[in-house]
Design an enzyme around this catalytic site. Structure first.
Site, PDB file in Angstrom:
ATOM      1  N   ILE A  71       0.848  -1.192   0.000  1.00 37.37           N
ATOM      2  CA  ILE A  71       0.000   0.000   0.000  1.00 37.37           C
ATOM      3  C   ILE A  71       0.883   1.241   0.000  1.00 37.37           C
ATOM      4  CG2 ILE A  71      -0.223   0.102   2.537  1.00 37.37           C
ATOM      5  CD1 ILE A  71      -3.231   0.863   2.018  1.00 37.37           C
ATOM      6  N   CYS A  72       0.430   2.291  -0.681  1.00 39.26           N
ATOM      7  CA  CYS A  72       1.119   3.588  -0.677  1.00 39.26           C
ATOM      8  C   CYS A  72       0.040   4.667  -0.523  1.00 39.26           C
ATOM      9  CB  CYS A  72       1.958   3.763  -1.949  1.00 39.26           C
ATOM     10  SG  CYS A  72       0.977   3.850  -3.470  1.00 39.26           S
ATOM     11  N   ARG A  73       0.275   5.861  -1.005  1.00 37.94           N
ATOM     12  CA  ARG A  73      -0.726   6.924  -0.866  1.00 37.94           C
ATOM     13  C   ARG A  73      -1.874   6.748  -1.860  1.00 37.94           C
ATOM     14  NH1 ARG A  73      -1.647  11.625  -3.272  1.00 37.94           N
ATOM     15  NH2 ARG A  73       0.351  11.664  -4.322  1.00 37.94           N
TER      16      ARG A  73
END
Length: 120
Positions: A71-73
């Site tokens: 997951i990232c932004r």
């Protein structure tokens, strides 16, 4: 067989990623940079910035040998991370829409000292 579409690692909704991380089916790996992580991250997630992963850093010990959901932004870096990990033989997927979609779905975001975090 004609293959015109590139098939990479799968993608999960934030809700499904939260469920899999919560029931131990997979480990949630946040690949954002440290200031982003410090501002707010998913409860129970592990942290390894994409730049370190691309430089050859191993997965955190708690993620080794387990399916990983990155997951990232917004979902771009996590998709890169999932592809990189899949290339290393790791069963990897990523979260569509990243932490932005996670927070929008009302899933928990932890900030400094365990307080409510923000998505940076």
């Amino acid at each position: 067989m004609l293959s015109l579409l590139r098939r990479g690692p799968g993608r999960l909704t934030p809700q499904l990623a939260h469920q899999q991380a919560g029931d131990g089916t997979a480990v949630l790996l946040d690949v954002r940079e440290t200031p982003e992580w410090n501002a707010g991250h998913a409860s129970g997630a592990l942290h390894l910035p994409l730049c370190r992963l691309m430089a050859g850093a191993p997965l955190p010990a708690a993620a080794q040998g387990k399916p990983v959901v990155t997951i990232c932004r917004s979902g771009h870096r996590s998709q890169q991370a999932a592809e990189l990990l899949a290339g290393r033989g790791v069963q990897a997927t990523d979260v569509t829409g990243g932490m932005t979609a996670w927070a929008r779905a009302g899933l928990p975001v932890i900030g400094p000292g365990g307080s409510g975090g923000v998505i940076a």
